[in-house]
Structure formats: structure tokens, C-alpha cells
Design a protein around this motif. Structure first.
Motif, short mmCIF file in Angstrom:
data_model
loop_
_atom_site.label_atom_id
_atom_site.label_comp_id
_atom_site.label_asym_id
_atom_site.label_seq_id
_atom_site.Cartn_x
_atom_site.Cartn_y
_atom_site.Cartn_z
N ALA A 14 0.76 -1.27 0.12
CA ALA A 14 0.00 -0.06 0.07
C ALA A 14 0.96 1.36 0.06
CB ALA A 14 -1.01 -0.07 1.21
N LEU A 19 -1.06 1.78 -4.13
CA LEU A 19 -2.16 2.37 -3.99
C LEU A 19 -2.74 2.89 -5.31
CD1 LEU A 19 -1.87 4.43 -0.62
CD2 LEU A 19 -3.29 2.22 -1.23
N VAL A 33 -6.63 -4.73 -1.33
CA VAL A 33 -5.20 -4.35 -1.05
C VAL A 33 -4.75 -5.03 0.14
CG1 VAL A 33 -3.24 -2.69 -0.65
CG2 VAL A 33 -5.01 -1.94 -2.21
N PRO A 39 -1.48 1.21 5.86
CA PRO A 39 -1.18 1.85 4.35
C PRO A 39 -0.38 3.16 4.32
CG PRO A 39 -3.38 0.91 4.17
CD PRO A 39 -2.82 0.71 5.67
N THR A 40 -0.86 4.05 5.52
CA THR A 40 -0.25 5.19 5.35
C THR A 40 1.18 5.27 6.05
OG1 THR A 40 -1.39 6.05 6.90
CG2 THR A 40 -1.96 6.63 4.78
N TYR A 148 -4.50 7.27 -0.88
CA TYR A 148 -5.38 6.30 0.08
C TYR A 148 -6.82 7.02 0.30
CZ TYR A 148 -6.53 3.72 4.46
OH TYR A 148 -7.05 3.01 5.53
N CYS A 151 -8.44 5.88 -2.98
CA CYS A 151 -9.00 4.35 -2.93
C CYS A 151 -10.09 4.21 -1.83
CB CYS A 151 -7.67 3.58 -2.58
SG CYS A 151 -6.21 3.24 -3.55
N PHE A 158 -9.38 -2.88 1.86
CA PHE A 158 -8.21 -2.86 2.64
C PHE A 158 -8.05 -4.10 3.80
CE2 PHE A 158 -7.64 1.36 0.71
CZ PHE A 158 -6.41 1.37 0.31
#
Ligand SMILES: Cc1cc2nc3c(=O)[nH]c(=O)nc-3n(C[C@H](O)[C@H](O)[C@H](O)COP(=O)(O)OP(=O)(O)OC[C@H]3O[C@@H](n4cnc5c(N)ncnc54)[C@H](O)[C@@H]3O)c2cc1C
Length: 590
Positions: A14, A19, A33, A39-40, A148, A151, A158
Motif C-alpha cells: 500500500a 495504491l 489491497v 497503508p499510510t 489512500y 482508494c 483494505f
């Protein structure tokens, strides 16, 4: 038993590449994903300096100049068709990010602001050009947040903190992924028509590195296990400006704003090594120059580091000496490089506005990786056979745009350009493909490997083996390489692999077993270290980031070609030609 999920398109990773491909795949098919990190928290978020695109907002620029700089920076190993796509589509990709809401810094007229970066030039005047679009020195962070959000808006599903531990590939067709849910330790099978690997870099093979703890090369290591090759693994970039001893990156944006290197005698030494580009020469050139100074006894206090000088009054003197009308003051530096200054203040207790900062080269970026074609499809051999349903993009992939050495700000643009192309290609593929059957026990091999690790009662600690590996890689598979050093490295790595079979894991539980997962990741680092040293030994020339002291010249006659290395089962190296185009190899002068 494993839990079962089904998606048309499944993206592993991610970061920016994952992404972007998920966003574009999700416009057409059901997309998910999985990511071992939230993710971040992906490494893309740490990218400071900027993203290259020849927008020409500040001064004349053309995508063809960007393409030439990329090929030259890559020491002519880049595939020029891939580079043309990168540089042409960069412009639209950056505007795409702007339209998604990315808060770029602006010029007075409201255009996206751009700054100088190493190796990016006006091809006519040969002077540095302002090509790097940026959001202060937090460009990657902003890309990650923006993508993000998009998405989520587009209903991408996710699975956070799920770690891929195997791929399901049968009859040369990828059918899905096996993953561990880190919270519970449970196995999950993701059945998919198309799988994208976007697992990022693998710099944790080295001790001094800018890379995050999580960058252990899980994706490429699984590729090797499936008897598939990795491309150009001998090329790993050492960024010249890591914080001394820690390796934490100080972005090239600092030199783009005027900071320079000085040695222990206070001399600005890059004027000797790169008379035109000076401190903004490409990274391989700067890293070698630093070590040449150190070897000549010009390190600070005779040690293995030099300084980067951010002091505004000094920068102005350098500008004056260069005949540049630019001038800076402390407020300007603070505004343009806030995070970089803070890192130095926090980690070193030094104020860069009044003192020079100790730096040394740091392992930074993998030019090599999983071979792909121009639509991010994974390739199985030197003939270009495609692995059906399997894609790769971002740092983990080798398309190859960066050749033997990447220019700064060209990774972020690679993520969005090839992430987008890969996402579209995955969706197109998934729309016409069927879900192929997968075996009931598809997860069992990976589960057994995990259980073996967990229940092993050996004597070795993963942490110690990792430390030994990293020390050895710094010494023998670093900026300077020799036959003897590389042969020793391969032998040592085989020794670590033997020790690895004799591991002991303290935590035998299932939930959040970081002890187990880190041990598993060490296995991946060992495979990647092996393949790196093997390909480096075979390349008896110096090109870009790969510098052989025993073969100090570039050898286009014999080595203007990409390597493909297999290590599982039978070890093999094959080569394939570079896709040439407008630019013939010339001597690289900066
Ligand atoms: C400190 C630093 C500064 C940089 N600055 C710049 C810059 O200014 N400009 C520039 O162009 N480039 C820069 N780079 C390089 C660039 O940031 C990276 O190459 C790029 O961000 C990599 O993006 P990615 O999407 O390929 O992977 P990453 O952002 O690293 O993401 C990898 C993803 O894969 C997931 N993952 C990994 N293994 C697994 C697994 N087994 N199972 C599930 N998920 C997994 C992780 O959770 C993560 O989400 C910088 C790099 C560093 C380290």
C-alpha cells in the motif's frame, strides 16, 4: 484451515505504487489491497524531496530532456522505451495527483512549484533545471495520503496488517496469494485473477541504510522461491547524504536549495569530481567522491564521514563563487526544508543553520527487482515470457527505467506512472480472465514453513544473524566492490543461511508474533543478499552504482545488458539486451 477471499484484482503493498494501481484497477473491477503495514505507514510516506515532471513551470523544460537525463543518470542501462513512457506520462500523472487534491507548493502565479535535483538538467545549457514538484519536504507523505483517500472513496477493500507469505502460481499463471493476518496469526488465501506485487525496496540488507525496518524484500524473495528470476540485482544505490552512523536520509532537496559537501579541511570537493554539476552530480558519483575524500585522509577528523553545509552565509558564498545571483537566508531554508532540519536537530542535536552536518553514504534504493514489461506484467525469463496474471510496480519492479543508477525524484514518478499502467493492465486482464481453480491446501507449504520456524529449537537468534549480514554487506557489497570481497560475501551469506536453519524463536504464540515474522523476513534478506552478491560478482565492469575496483571502467562491449539471476534450485544468470533508442552511450560527465 485458512480463511478464503476472492477478488478480481489483488494488490500486495500500500505504498505509492500499490495504491495507484489499486485506484486504477478499482475503476473497472473488484479490487483489494493487503499490506503488512497500515497503508499510510508505507515507506513512500518518508519521501521528502519531490516528484520529477517536465512541467516547465519555473523555466523552460521538456520531457525529452528528462528522458535523456534519466538514461544518462542510469549509465545507459535504462530501457529507453520505458524511459520515454516515464517522462512523457510524468506530466499527466502529476496533474492527475493535483486533481485528486494533492497540496503541492505553489508559485506566485498559482502553478505547481518546482526545485532543482541531482542529475536533472537543461540539456542545452547543461545547467541544473527546476523539475522536482514538491509539497515542502513531505512530498511522499502527501502522495500517500491523497491516494489512500481516493482508494477509500473508490471502494477498494483494505486488509491492513496482513503479510503475504506465498504466491499461488500454477502452470505459469498466478492465481492468488497466501497471507498471515498478523493480529491473529491465521492463514488467509486470497483467490484472484490478477495479482500486483508492490512491496517496495529491500535496503535492510545493509547496516547503514535510509530504508524502513519493514523493507525486507518479501515479494522478490517469494519470486525467487517460485523459480523466477530477478533483474539487475547488482545495482543498488547508495545515497550520499545519510546522517552519520544512522543512515537516516537527508534529501537531495537540501543540495537543490544550495547546500554543499565539504571535507575535513573545509574544502568544497565536488568541484574537482564534477566541475559542471558539482554537488548536484548523480548520486553514484557523489557517494564515490565522498569515499575517495575519506580514503585520501580528508574525512572529518580523519574519520569516514564528511559534512553537508547548510549555513546560509556559506551557501551564499558558494553561489557567489559559482556566479549565481541566488541568495538564501535562514527563514528561506527553514521554510523549504522543515523536516530535514528537524531530523538533524532531533537525531544529532546539531542546528544546521549554524553548524555543518556529518553525513555518509547510506544504502537507499534498489534499481533491480522483479522484471516486468511496459504494462507491469512480470517476466519469467530472458525471452520475455509473461507470467499470466502477475504484475509488479514501484521499487520492487525493474521495468527498467533507472538502469544502473536512479536520479532523485524519479522513483515517485515511477510509482505513479507504472502503478497506473499496471492498475489498468490488471483490470483489463481480470475482465477477460476466469478464476482458475486453486488447491484446497494451497496455503499448506507456507503454513508448514512458518510452523517450522516457530517450533525450531536451534541456538541462533535472528537479530544476531541480521546484524552480521548487514555488517558484511556494508563491507563487501557496498559502494566499492572487488572479486575477493564478493566471493567472501557469497561464502559468508551461505554460512548465515546455514545458521538460519538453526534458529530459535522466543515467542511461540500466534498473535502479533513479530519475533516470528522478523525471523521469516530475515530469510528473505538472506536470499536477496545472495542474489545481489552473485550478480555483482558476474558483472566485471563498473557502471552506475555498481563499482568494481578491479574493473573500474564501463564495458559496453560486454556488459551493455541486463542480468537475470535465479538462485532457487539451480543457480543461473542470463542476460538480455538493453532496449536502446535515441541515445547512444557516451562517457558520463557531470
Ligand atoms: C527516506 C527516503 C526518502 C526518499 N525520498 C524520495 C524522493 O524525494 N523522491 C523520490 O522519487 N523517491 C524517494 N525515495 C524513494 C521512494 O520513496 C521509494 O522508492 C518508493 O516510495 C517506494 O514505493 P513503493 O510503493 O514501491 O513501496 P513502499 O512505499 O515501500 O510500500 C511497500 C508496501 O508493501 C507492503 N509490503 C511489503 N511486504 C509485504 C508483505 N510481505 N505482505 C504485505 N504487504 C507487504 C508494505 O506494507 C507497504 O505498504 C525515498 C526513499 C526513502 C527511503
Amino acid at each position: 484451515m485458512a480463511q478464503y477471499h476472492q477478488f478480481d484484482a489483488l494488490v500486495v503493498g500500500a505504498g505509492g505504487a500499490g495504491l495507484m494501481s489499486a485506484l486504477y484497477a478499482s475503476k473497472a473491477v473488484k479490487t483489494a489491497v493487503i499490506s503488512k503495514l497500515y497503508p499510510t505507514r508505507s515507506h513512500t510516506g518518508t519521501a521528502q524531496g519531490g516528484i520529477a515532471a517536465a512541467l516547465g513551470n519555473m523555466e523552460p523544460d521538456k520531457w525529452e530532456w528528462h528522458a535523456y537525463d534519466t538514461v544518462k543518470g542510469g549509465d545507459f542501462l535504462s530501457d529507453q522505451d520505458a524511459v520515454d513512457i516515464l517522462c512523457r506520462e510524468a506530466i499527466d500523472a502529476v496533474i492527475d495527483l493535483e486533481h485528486m487534491g494533492l497540496p503541492f507548493d505553489r508559485t506566485r502565479e498559482g502553478k505547481i512549484s518546482q526545485r532543482r535535483f541531482g542529475g536533472h538538467t537543461n540539456n542545452e545549457t547543461k545547467q541544473p533545471v527546476m523539475r522536482a514538484c514538491h509539497a515542502a519536504d513531505r512530498t511522499g507523505h502527501m502522495i500517500l495520503q491523497t491516494l489512500y483517500q481516493q482508494c477509500i472513496k473508490n471502494d477498494v477493500r483494505f486488509f491492513d496488517e496482513f503479510q503475504m507469505v506465498d504466491l499461488i502460481i500454477e502452470d505459469n499463471t498466478c492465481r492468488g496469494v497466501v497471507a498471515v493476518e498478523l493480529r491473529t496469526g491465521e492463514m488467509h488465501v486470497f483467490h484472484a485473477k490478477a495479482v500486483m506485487l508492490a512491496t517496495g525496496g529491500f535496503g535492510k540488507m545493509w547496516r547503514i541504510t535510509s530504508n524502513a525496518h519493514s523493507l525486507t524484500g518479501d515479494g522478490p524473495s517469494i519470486i525467487l522461491q517460485h523459480n523466477l528470476p530477478l533483474e539487475d540485482m547488482e545495482f543498488f544505490q547508495f545515497h550520499p547524504t545519510g546522517i552519520y552512523r544512522m543512515g537516516i536520509l537527508l534529501s537531495e532537496a537540501a543540495r537543490g536549495e544550495g547546500a554543499v559537501f565539504i571535507n575535513g579541511k573545509g574544502e568544497r570537493f565536488m568541484t574537482r569530481y564534477a566541475p559542471t554539476m558539482k554537488d548536484l552530480a548523480s548520486r553514484d558519483v557523489c557517494s564515490r567522491s565522498i569515499y575517495k575524500e575519506v580514503r585520501a585522509g580528508n574525512g572529518v577528523n580523519g574519520k569516514d564521514y564528511v559534512y553537508m553545509d547548510f549555513r546560509p552565509d556559506q551557501i551564499n558564498k558558494y553561489f557567489e563563487a559559482d556566479g549565481s545571483p541566488r541568495r538564501v537566508d535562514a527563514a528561506y531554508i527553514e521554510q523549504r526544508l522543515p523536516d530535514i532540519l528537524e531530523f538533524v536537530r532531533v537525531y544529532m542535536g546539531i542546528d544546521p543553520i549554524s553548524e555543518p552536518v556529518p553525513i555518509q553514504p547510506t544504502a537507499h534504493y534498489a534499481m533491480g527487482g522483479i522484471p516486468t514489461d511496459l504494462d507491469a506484467r512480470v517476466l519469467a525469463d530472458e525471452k520475455g515470457t509473461v507470467v499470466n496474471g502477475l504484475f509488479a510496480a514501484g521499487e520492487v519492479a525493474c521495468v527498467s527505467v533507472h538502469g544502473a543508477n536512479r536520479l532523485g525524484t524519479n522513483s515517485l514518478v515511477d510509482l505513479v506512472v507504472y502503478g497506473r499502467r499496471g492498475g489498468v493492465a490488471m483490470a483489463d486482464y481480470a475482465k477477460q480472465a476466469q478464476f482458475l481453480p486453486i488447491a484446497q491446501n494451497a496455503h499448506e507449504a507456507a503454513e508448514a514453513a512458518m510452523n517450522n520456524l516457530r517450533n525450531n529449537h536451534g541456538k541462533e537468534k535472528a537479530g544476531q544473524i541480521r546484524k552480521d549480514l548487514q555488517m558484511h554487506m556494508d563491507e563487501n557489497v557496498g559502494v566499492f566492490r572487488t572479486r575477493a570481497g564478493l566471493e567472501m560475501a557469497i561464502e559468508e551469506i551461505h554460512g548465515y543461511q546455514a545458521r538460519y536453519k538453526n534458529l530459535h524463536i522466543d515467542d511461540t504464540g500466534l498473535r502479533w508474533n513479530t519475533d516470528l515474522m522478523e525471523a521469516w523476513e530475515l530469510g528473505n534478506l538472506l536470499s536477496l543478499a545472495e542474489v545481489t552478491a552473485i550478480s555483482a560478482l558476474a558483472r566485471t565492469e563498473s557502471r552506475g552504482a555498481h563499482y568494481r575496483e578491479d574493473y573500474p571502467n564501463r564495458d559496453d562491449q560486454n556488459f551493455l545488458k541486463h542480468s537475470l539471476t535465479w538462485t532457487n534450485g539451480q543457480q543461473r544468470i542470463a542476460y538480455k539486451p538493453v532496449h536502446m533508442g535515441r541515445y547512444e552511450p557516451t562517457e558520463r560527465k557531470y
